[in-house]
Design a protein around this motif. Structure first.
Motif, PDB file in Angstrom:
ATOM      1  N   GLY A  17      29.827  62.226 -13.827  1.00 25.43           N
ATOM      2  CA  GLY A  17      29.312  62.048 -12.470  1.00 25.43           C
ATOM      3  C   GLY A  17      27.992  62.772 -12.310  1.00 25.43           C
ATOM      4  O   GLY A  17      27.899  63.976 -12.551  1.00 25.43           O
ATOM      5  N   MET A  20      25.504  65.407  -6.743  1.00 25.43           N
ATOM      6  CA  MET A  20      24.929  66.739  -6.500  1.00 25.43           C
ATOM      7  C   MET A  20      25.484  67.764  -7.487  1.00 25.43           C
ATOM      8  O   MET A  20      24.737  68.529  -8.092  1.00 25.43           O
ATOM      9  CB  MET A  20      25.215  67.183  -5.053  1.00 25.43           C
ATOM     10  CG  MET A  20      24.398  66.481  -4.006  1.00 25.43           C
ATOM     11  SD  MET A  20      22.608  66.435  -4.276  1.00 25.43           S
ATOM     12  CE  MET A  20      22.128  68.152  -4.174  1.00 25.43           C
ATOM     13  N   GLU A  42      27.218  58.602 -15.621  1.00 25.61           N
ATOM     14  CA  GLU A  42      27.198  58.268 -14.193  1.00 25.61           C
ATOM     15  C   GLU A  42      27.628  56.802 -14.000  1.00 25.61           C
ATOM     16  O   GLU A  42      27.168  55.913 -14.707  1.00 25.61           O
ATOM     17  CB  GLU A  42      25.771  58.517 -13.653  1.00 25.61           C
ATOM     18  CG  GLU A  42      25.454  57.928 -12.310  1.00 25.61           C
ATOM     19  CD  GLU A  42      26.425  58.329 -11.208  1.00 25.61           C
ATOM     20  OE1 GLU A  42      26.715  59.512 -11.053  1.00 25.61           O
ATOM     21  OE2 GLU A  42      26.886  57.420 -10.487  1.00 25.61           O
ATOM     22  N   VAL A  52      24.781  61.476  -1.614  1.00 20.19           N
ATOM     23  CA  VAL A  52      23.417  61.745  -1.145  1.00 20.19           C
ATOM     24  C   VAL A  52      22.458  60.607  -1.522  1.00 20.19           C
ATOM     25  O   VAL A  52      21.245  60.715  -1.359  1.00 20.19           O
ATOM     26  CB  VAL A  52      22.962  63.125  -1.699  1.00 20.19           C
ATOM     27  CG1 VAL A  52      21.571  63.507  -1.237  1.00 20.19           C
ATOM     28  CG2 VAL A  52      23.930  64.211  -1.252  1.00 20.19           C
ATOM     29  N   LEU A  56      19.409  62.873   2.875  1.00 14.21           N
ATOM     30  CA  LEU A  56      20.030  63.692   3.921  1.00 14.21           C
ATOM     31  C   LEU A  56      18.921  64.249   4.798  1.00 14.21           C
ATOM     32  O   LEU A  56      17.766  64.328   4.378  1.00 14.21           O
ATOM     33  CB  LEU A  56      20.820  64.861   3.320  1.00 14.21           C
ATOM     34  CG  LEU A  56      22.070  64.546   2.492  1.00 14.21           C
ATOM     35  CD1 LEU A  56      22.667  65.847   1.954  1.00 14.21           C
ATOM     36  CD2 LEU A  56      23.109  63.788   3.301  1.00 14.21           C
ATOM     37  N   ASN A  60      23.136  71.643   4.471  1.00 16.59           N
ATOM     38  CA  ASN A  60      24.105  72.254   5.380  1.00 16.59           C
ATOM     39  C   ASN A  60      24.597  73.626   4.960  1.00 16.59           C
ATOM     40  O   ASN A  60      25.415  74.214   5.657  1.00 16.59           O
ATOM     41  CB  ASN A  60      25.322  71.333   5.542  1.00 16.59           C
ATOM     42  CG  ASN A  60      25.045  70.201   6.504  1.00 16.59           C
ATOM     43  OD1 ASN A  60      23.990  70.160   7.134  1.00 16.59           O
ATOM     44  ND2 ASN A  60      25.983  69.282   6.625  1.00 16.59           N
ATOM     45  N   ILE A 158      33.806  56.425 -16.139  1.00 10.69           N
ATOM     46  CA  ILE A 158      34.804  57.151 -16.932  1.00 10.69           C
ATOM     47  C   ILE A 158      36.183  56.822 -16.351  1.00 10.69           C
ATOM     48  O   ILE A 158      36.421  56.970 -15.144  1.00 10.69           O
ATOM     49  CB  ILE A 158      34.533  58.672 -16.907  1.00 10.69           C
ATOM     50  CG1 ILE A 158      33.201  58.984 -17.605  1.00 10.69           C
ATOM     51  CG2 ILE A 158      35.679  59.450 -17.539  1.00 10.69           C
ATOM     52  CD1 ILE A 158      33.147  58.659 -19.089  1.00 10.69           C
ATOM     53  N   ALA A 196      32.855  64.054  -9.989  1.00 11.36           N
ATOM     54  CA  ALA A 196      32.835  62.623  -9.657  1.00 11.36           C
ATOM     55  C   ALA A 196      33.027  62.313  -8.176  1.00 11.36           C
ATOM     56  O   ALA A 196      33.384  61.193  -7.808  1.00 11.36           O
ATOM     57  CB  ALA A 196      33.877  61.896 -10.509  1.00 11.36           C
ATOM     58  N   TYR A 217      32.342  58.282   4.593  1.00 12.94           N
ATOM     59  CA  TYR A 217      32.103  58.762   3.237  1.00 12.94           C
ATOM     60  C   TYR A 217      31.647  57.585   2.382  1.00 12.94           C
ATOM     61  O   TYR A 217      32.005  56.445   2.640  1.00 12.94           O
ATOM     62  CB  TYR A 217      33.361  59.409   2.643  1.00 12.94           C
ATOM     63  CG  TYR A 217      32.983  60.371   1.533  1.00 12.94           C
ATOM     64  CD1 TYR A 217      32.331  61.556   1.827  1.00 12.94           C
ATOM     65  CD2 TYR A 217      33.209  60.066   0.206  1.00 12.94           C
ATOM     66  CE1 TYR A 217      31.919  62.408   0.833  1.00 12.94           C
ATOM     67  CE2 TYR A 217      32.805  60.929  -0.803  1.00 12.94           C
ATOM     68  CZ  TYR A 217      32.162  62.098  -0.482  1.00 12.94           C
ATOM     69  OH  TYR A 217      31.742  62.940  -1.468  1.00 12.94           O
ATOM     70  N   SER A 221      32.752  56.204  -3.489  1.00 11.87           N
ATOM     71  CA  SER A 221      33.456  57.412  -3.946  1.00 11.87           C
ATOM     72  C   SER A 221      34.940  57.087  -4.011  1.00 11.87           C
ATOM     73  O   SER A 221      35.589  56.890  -2.996  1.00 11.87           O
ATOM     74  CB  SER A 221      33.228  58.561  -2.957  1.00 11.87           C
ATOM     75  OG  SER A 221      31.877  58.914  -2.953  1.00 11.87           O
ATOM     76  N   ALA A 407      33.440  70.752 -10.255  1.00 10.65           N
ATOM     77  CA  ALA A 407      32.441  71.230  -9.299  1.00 10.65           C
ATOM     78  C   ALA A 407      32.295  70.226  -8.159  1.00 10.65           C
ATOM     79  O   ALA A 407      32.577  69.039  -8.319  1.00 10.65           O
ATOM     80  CB  ALA A 407      31.090  71.423  -9.994  1.00 10.65           C
ATOM     81  N   ASP A 409      33.001  68.111  -4.918  1.00 14.79           N
ATOM     82  CA  ASP A 409      34.210  67.562  -4.304  1.00 14.79           C
ATOM     83  C   ASP A 409      35.439  67.713  -5.204  1.00 14.79           C
ATOM     84  O   ASP A 409      36.576  67.667  -4.724  1.00 14.79           O
ATOM     85  CB  ASP A 409      34.007  66.066  -3.992  1.00 14.79           C
ATOM     86  CG  ASP A 409      33.228  65.870  -2.697  1.00 14.79           C
ATOM     87  OD1 ASP A 409      33.335  66.719  -1.804  1.00 14.79           O
ATOM     88  OD2 ASP A 409      32.521  64.851  -2.596  1.00 14.79           O
ATOM     89  N   PHE A 418      28.942  71.608   0.854  1.00 16.36           N
ATOM     90  CA  PHE A 418      27.956  70.546   1.128  1.00 16.36           C
ATOM     91  C   PHE A 418      27.064  70.292  -0.094  1.00 16.36           C
ATOM     92  O   PHE A 418      27.450  70.615  -1.215  1.00 16.36           O
ATOM     93  CB  PHE A 418      27.144  70.884   2.385  1.00 16.36           C
ATOM     94  CG  PHE A 418      27.999  70.893   3.618  1.00 16.36           C
ATOM     95  CD1 PHE A 418      28.364  69.711   4.230  1.00 16.36           C
ATOM     96  CD2 PHE A 418      28.478  72.077   4.157  1.00 16.36           C
ATOM     97  CE1 PHE A 418      29.179  69.701   5.356  1.00 16.36           C
ATOM     98  CE2 PHE A 418      29.284  72.077   5.276  1.00 16.36           C
ATOM     99  CZ  PHE A 418      29.633  70.884   5.869  1.00 16.36           C
ATOM    100  N   SER A 419      25.873  69.715   0.149  1.00 16.07           N
ATOM    101  CA  SER A 419      25.055  69.270  -0.984  1.00 16.07           C
ATOM    102  C   SER A 419      24.570  70.448  -1.828  1.00 16.07           C
ATOM    103  O   SER A 419      24.710  70.457  -3.057  1.00 16.07           O
ATOM    104  CB  SER A 419      23.853  68.462  -0.478  1.00 16.07           C
ATOM    105  OG  SER A 419      23.056  69.240   0.394  1.00 16.07           O
ATOM    106  N   SER A 420      24.026  71.476  -1.161  1.00 16.20           N
ATOM    107  CA  SER A 420      23.464  72.622  -1.889  1.00 16.20           C
ATOM    108  C   SER A 420      24.562  73.426  -2.576  1.00 16.20           C
ATOM    109  O   SER A 420      24.404  73.866  -3.722  1.00 16.20           O
ATOM    110  CB  SER A 420      22.696  73.515  -0.916  1.00 16.20           C
ATOM    111  OG  SER A 420      23.483  73.748   0.252  1.00 16.20           O
TER     112      SER A 420
END
Ligand SMILES: Cc1cc2nc3c(=O)[nH]c(=O)nc-3n(C[C@H](O)[C@H](O)[C@H](O)COP(=O)(O)OP(=O)(O)OC[C@H]3O[C@@H](n4cnc5c(N)ncnc54)[C@H](O)[C@@H]3O)c2cc1C
Length: 619
Positions: A17, A20, A42, A52, A56, A60, A158, A196, A217, A221, A407, A409, A418-420
């Motif tokens: 995946g 982010m 991916e 993302v 965005l 956040n 995958i 993923a 969402y 996903s 890592a 989700d 969040f993203s960061s």
């Protein structure tokens, strides 16, 4: 399966995946593992993939430690409060103490950050959010990953993790197929980082028929982040903690900038502040949690859901005041343009100009994810300097399978990344994965050709089911021998919706409904052996569905296990309507036995590390 070519790739680190977390992992793996072979696989195209993909408007999660704005402890308290006490504080703290450095790299890499004209600092939207011109957010982080990886494979899904045959419970890589060429790919790896993303479309969405695909969402996903480790026998946590979002109706446009920056507010159809009306009733259910500040997200949802059920809807966002200010009006519209263009289109189609008409809000169908205001996902080891023994087994972010890391989700217990924070967690996982390999923990891995061949047969079976079964069709498209991915998906969504607390039952479920749901899910799983795929795209849909179904089973088992209503507004256990701190102030952990397919569940203590440490320091 002679007609599907097999490609073998041996590597040190395989990242599954390239969203982010995956781009963060790929980037950091190169930093620590200079001479290692690093591969990222991916399902879509890394330049525009994951949640993302579209961009965005805000990052956040940013502490602002350089200016003394927030400290990691503050973020832990915030996430703990929002999740009604149930978070892994070691993981949250670890992410928070590193997240600022991630954001500073985004800035260096050219992500346009908005600045506060007076202070020169990043422009805050709220206590944790900073504003960006983020349409190009994903291509920017993808570039970092592309420059770091030995190779990025796009368009490969995958489907299964490979296990080492020399040592029990150790990872050996992963397999998947290219949905454009149809080729089969075997990645033998010393360490695998699953990144993923979350799971949409496991509960029936509000938009069906011609509106299908319009979900909050990302519709693509599909829960691989959960199904891959679950199938391999890894432990999962808090899978009952699905999330329901309050968003602008039909377009799911985000409300954060509206509440925080534009200072808009909500009201019922009579122009009343309905949240106050439900205070006493909510207190009955959850006690003092309703007095916490800020009010936990689920409890705000609860007031919304109760008000609508009591006939007070529709609920509106009051925009007509803020939009009189031309600057705020521009911000309000731009908020969608870099992130959810569809909301602007929905308003145009429904003749809504928020300057003159207050738009409607709604509560979404539930989603499963580990990085937003919710924390479903894998049970992972924390960092060695923070984690109590129950939370630590050697390598940061390693699942309960040796060499398998997670890592974003994927990882449970650590909400509000969040993203960061997801990118940061990818970095943390990659650093640990490099160390795992350097410590020679991955030596002597054996993955037999038979293991790969068996998976290959399973992967292409839906094509075979279709090729044989279609000959039995005498008219139309419905086969007596196979079900199509869309039929299977709708059947899954109906089960989850009606039995596991979706929109049809107003998020209500109970022990009996959950048990029935599990029976129906078992039969669905059986029938998915007979799913038919007419081409490679449908083959991807078939495997997405299988991953969604396994994720759903795990969600249902967890929901049955936790006999309380911990998060009213996310779901309700009608037979245990109250929050029960005496018996359920704990994390739930499950494991599915890969041989029998049976789940076992346990309670694991939740440690409030941050304030414990402070108490110790004070004494
Ligand atoms: C609607 C929405 C709005 C959001 N708004 C904000 C915001 O304003 N600010 C903010 O900071 N955060 C926001 N977030 C949160 C942020 O997007 C997520 O926290 C973050 O993207 C999670 O990272 P991830 O890597 O776990 O998942 P993703 O970024 O979704 O990446 C997962 C990747 O895995 C790939 N993949 C999936 N299955 C497979 C498979 N089987 N094989 C190979 N590849 C696979 C996917 O294609 C995808 O590229 C928002 C999220 C959503 C959904």
């Amino acid at each position: 399966m002679a007609n599907h070519k097999t490609h073998y790739e041996d590597c040190d680190i395989l990242v599954v995946g390239g969203g982010m977390a995956g781009t963060g992992a790929t980037f950091e793996a190169r930093h620590w593992g200079r001479d290692m072979k690093i591969i990222c696989v991916e399902k879509a195209n890394i330049d525009r993939s994951g949640a993302v993909a579209q961009g965005l408007y805000a990052i956040n999660c940013y502490m602002g430690m350089q200016w003394g704005e927030n400290q990691p402890e503050d973020h832990v308290r915030y996430a703990r409060n929002d999740l009604m006490g149930m978070v892994r504080e070691d993981l949250g703290y670890d992410m928070a103490r590193h997240v600022d450095s991630t954001v500073h790299m985004f800035d260096e890499w050219g992500l346009p950050m908005m600045k506060n004209e007076k202070t020169g600092r990043y422009l805050r939207e709220g206590k944790w959010q900073i504003m960006i011109h983020g349409e190009s957010y994903k291509p920017i982080v993808a570039e970092a990953a592309k420059k770091s990886a030995d190779k990025i494979y796009n368009r490969i899904m995958i489907t299964h993790l490979l296990m080492d045959e020399a040592q029990d419970n150790r990872i050996g890589g992963a397999v998947g197929f290219n949905m454009r060429t149809g080729d089969f790919h075997v990645f033998r790896a010393k360490a695998v980082i699953v990144a993923a993303g979350g799971a949409s479309h496991i509960f029936k969405p509000r938009s069906v028929g011609e509106g299908m695909g319009r979900t909050w969402y990302a519709p693509w996903s599909n829960g691989s982040a959960y199904a891959l480790p679950i199938a391999a026998g890894a432990k999962m946590t808090q899978m009952e903690n699905r999330i329901v979002l309050c968003r602008f109706k039909d377009g799911y446009g985000p409300v954060g900038a509206y509440f925080l920056h534009l200072k808009t507010y909500t009201q019922n159809a009579n122009g009343e502040n309905y949240e106050k009306k439900w205070y006493e009733q909510t207190k009955e259910l959850v006690g003092e949690y309703i007095d916490h500040h800020p009010t936990p997200t689920c409890l705000r949802n609860h007031a919304f859901i109760q008000e609508v059920a009591a006939g007070g809807g529709p609920i509106h966002m009051v925009t007509t005041e803020a939009f009189q200010d031309p600057h705020l009006e521009t911000v309000g519209w731009e908020n969608f343009l870099g992130m959810t263009v569809g909301q602007a289109v929905v308003w145009a189609s429904q003749n809504i100009d928020p300057k003159y008409t207050n738009p409607e809000l709604t509560t979404s169908e539930p989603y499963v994810m580990g990085s937003h205001a919710t924390c479903s996902g894998a049970w992972v080891s924390g960092p060695e300097d923070l984690s109590p023994p129950e939370y630590f087994w050697g390598y940061n972010r390693m699942l309960t399978i040796e060499g398998l890391f997670g890592a974003g989700d994927t990882v449970g217990g650590s909400a509000h990344k969040f993203s960061s924070g997801s990118f940061t967690e990818g970095r943390l996982a990659a650093k640990a994965a490099v160390k795992y390999i350097e410590d020679k923990k991955a030596d002597g891995i054996k993955v037999s050709d038979k293991q790969c061949e068996d998976f290959k047969k399973a992967v292409y079976k839906p094509l075979e089911n279709y090729t044989i079964g279609r000959n039995e069709i005498t008219g139309g498209t419905v086969s007596p021998s196979y079900i199509s991915p869309i039929q299977g998906l709708q059947r899954l969504q109906k089960i989850m919706d009606e039995y596991v607390g979706g929109i049809t039952s107003n998020y209500m479920t109970n022990g009996n409904m959950l048990k029935r749901g599990l029976e129906l899910l078992d039969w669905l799983q059986e029938d998915l052996e007979n799913i038919g795929a007419e081409d490679y795209h449908q083959l991807m849909r078939a495997w997405e569905l299988k991953h969604r179904a396994l994720t759903s089973q795990c969600v249902t088992e967890h929901t049955l296990f936790r006999e309380e209503t911990r998060w009213p507004g996310y779901y309700y256990r009608g037979d245990h309507m109250k929050l029960d701190d005496e018996n359920w102030h704990c994390l739930t952990v499950s494991r599915r036995d890969p041989q029998t397919g049976k789940f076992t569940l346990e309670k694991v203590p939740v440690y409030h590390i941050v304030d414990e440490n402070e108490k110790k320091k004070a004494s």
